[in-house]
Design an enzyme around this catalytic site. Structure first.
Site, PDB file in Angstrom:
ATOM      1  N   GLY A   1       0.813  -1.207   0.000  1.00 28.42           N
ATOM      2  CA  GLY A   1       0.000   0.000   0.000  1.00 28.42           C
ATOM      3  C   GLY A   1       0.847   1.258   0.000  1.00 28.42           C
ATOM      4  O   GLY A   1       1.893   1.303   0.644  1.00 28.42           O
TER       5      GLY A   1
ATOM      6  N   ARG B   1       1.278  -5.151  -5.709  1.00 24.68           N
ATOM      7  CA  ARG B   1       1.514  -6.416  -5.012  1.00 24.68           C
ATOM      8  C   ARG B   1       2.099  -7.399  -6.025  1.00 24.68           C
ATOM      9  O   ARG B   1       1.859  -7.293  -7.224  1.00 24.68           O
ATOM     10  CB  ARG B   1       0.215  -6.956  -4.440  1.00 24.68           C
TER      11      ARG B   1
ATOM     12  N   ASP C   1       5.440  -5.559   6.179  1.00 28.32           N
ATOM     13  CA  ASP C   1       6.030  -6.845   6.535  1.00 28.32           C
ATOM     14  C   ASP C   1       6.167  -7.784   5.344  1.00 28.32           C
ATOM     15  O   ASP C   1       7.166  -8.491   5.212  1.00 28.32           O
ATOM     16  CB  ASP C   1       5.180  -7.523   7.622  1.00 28.32           C
TER      17      ASP C   1
ATOM     18  N   ASP D   1      -0.769   2.223   8.684  1.00 26.39           N
ATOM     19  CA  ASP D   1      -1.399   1.561   9.827  1.00 26.39           C
ATOM     20  C   ASP D   1      -0.535   1.542  11.086  1.00 26.39           C
ATOM     21  O   ASP D   1      -1.029   1.245  12.172  1.00 26.39           O
ATOM     22  CB  ASP D   1      -1.769   0.118   9.475  1.00 26.39           C
TER      23      ASP D   1
ATOM     24  N   ASP E   1       1.625  -0.678  11.834  1.00 32.13           N
ATOM     25  CA  ASP E   1       1.489  -2.055  12.311  1.00 32.13           C
ATOM     26  C   ASP E   1       2.772  -2.871  12.184  1.00 32.13           C
ATOM     27  O   ASP E   1       2.725  -4.110  12.192  1.00 32.13           O
ATOM     28  CB  ASP E   1       0.353  -2.750  11.559  1.00 32.13           C
TER      29      ASP E   1
ATOM     30  N   ARG F   1      -7.171  -2.528  10.244  1.00 36.21           N
ATOM     31  CA  ARG F   1      -7.907  -3.766  10.510  1.00 36.21           C
ATOM     32  C   ARG F   1      -7.247  -4.605  11.603  1.00 36.21           C
ATOM     33  O   ARG F   1      -7.918  -5.244  12.404  1.00 36.21           O
ATOM     34  CB  ARG F   1      -8.020  -4.592   9.226  1.00 36.21           C
TER      35      ARG F   1
END
Length: 329
Positions: free
Chosen positions: A15, A76, A107, A131, A133, A175
């Site tokens: 993203g 992707r 990741d 995010d 994350d 999410r």
């Protein structure tokens, strides 16, 4: 015999995130400053496999510092999940004369960087995701801008919520990680912040709103991380809005902010963080070091071995969440 001039590649994967251009700019300028060549790779690992590359110079990254998204585009690449795809990536690097690679992404992108490093192409990962994350980094490139974007949008929603004595239930991204919701919720004075890390019930939200109504407050903001579900089975923001209105009598409207959170000029903090990380990545590749992730830890730019970074557990800031709950009344 004259030594060959070292060349490094740079790509963005997964993203897009505000600040990626700042990181690309830092990589390009730092590498050229150190007398390295820089190869820009379009559309992530897919572009690497397709040999979609171009030589970058100082002017390639002019007027990009303030732009959102990524000038190198992103995509992707399912092929890079297996060994054959990684082997093709190695061959593409060798054919292009790339001695090392900077990978800006999340990741999944780091796993590809690790696999390519083990094939002999040193790779450095930079954490680029709104995010926040990535467990190894306190902050990721894109997070601060996303929070500020949400804050700006919710501030605008508040004007109409206040005018009509409404409750605005706002869905934000995250999410698997509630950091955007948590930080934006505090910044916007949300009465409730719903995140995947903390169980919640509609009953608790309604009880808090009713308590707050008795103090004279008539409009509310509820921030919801996408994909969360209450302990009593209420899921989407639209369902939450219906339940809140039915139980409190306060007109409630659901708003999904969506990909607007990825847009816009990166904040000053974002640009500085991305620039520091990009420069550090080039320093590592200059020394022939690969298989590392550059992160921000305790306000310092450090690096970890990729597998070590991937094995770290993301800790939710429950203390900050409790602060938000205490002061949003």
């Amino acid at each position: 015999m004259e030594n060959k001039q070292k060349a490094i590649g740079v790509l963005t994967s997964g993203g897009d995130a505000p600040g990626m251009n700042s990181a690309i700019r830092a990589v390009v300028r730092a590498a050229l400053h150190k007398n390295m060549r820089v190869i820009g790779i379009r559309r992530g690992y897919s572009g690497l496999l397709a040999h979609d590359m171009f030589e970058m110079n100082l002017r390639s990254v002019s007027d990009t510092l303030h732009r959102g998204g990524t000038m190198l585009y992103s995509a992707r690449c399912p092929e890079f999940r297996d060994d054959k795809g990684v082997e093709r990536g190695k061959e593409a690097c060798l054919q292009a004369g790339i001695d090392g690679l900077v990978v800006i992404g999340g990741d999944g992108s780091f796993r590809g960087a690790r696999d390519l490093s083990l094939k002999g192409i040193p790779c450095i990962g930079l954490p680029g995701t709104i995010d926040n994350d990535i467990a190894s980094s306190d902050y990721t490139i894109g997070f601060d801008t996303a929070v500020n974007t949400v804050m700006d949008m919710v501030d605008k929603l508040r004007d109409t919520s206040q005018s009509h004595d409404r409750c605005s239930i706002v869905e934000v991204m995250g999410r698997r990680c509630g950091d955007i919701a948590l930080h934006a919720g505090i910044a916007c004075g949300a009465v409730s912040i719903l995140v995947p890390e903390v169980p919640f019930s509609i009953d608790a939200i309604v009880e808090k709103m009713q308590r707050t109504l008795r103090t004279g407050k008539k409009h509310f903001i509820v921030i919801v991380a996408e994909g969360v579900t209450s302990s009593d089975g209420v899921g989407t923001v639209h369902d939450i809005a219906e339940e809140i209105e039915a139980r409190t009598g306060v007109e409630s409207r659901a708003t999904v902010l969506g990909h607007v959170q990825r847009r816009g000029a990166p904040t000053a903090r974002e640009r500085v963080l991305a620039s520091e990380m990009g420069y550090h990545a080039v320093e590592l590749l200059e020394k022939g070091i690969g298989n590392r992730v550059v992160v921000c830890h305790e306000n310092k730019i450090v690096d970890y071995e990729i597998l070590e970074a991937l094995s770290m557990k993301k800790e939710f800031n429950r203390h900050l969440y409790d602060i938000a709950d205490a002061i949003s009344i």
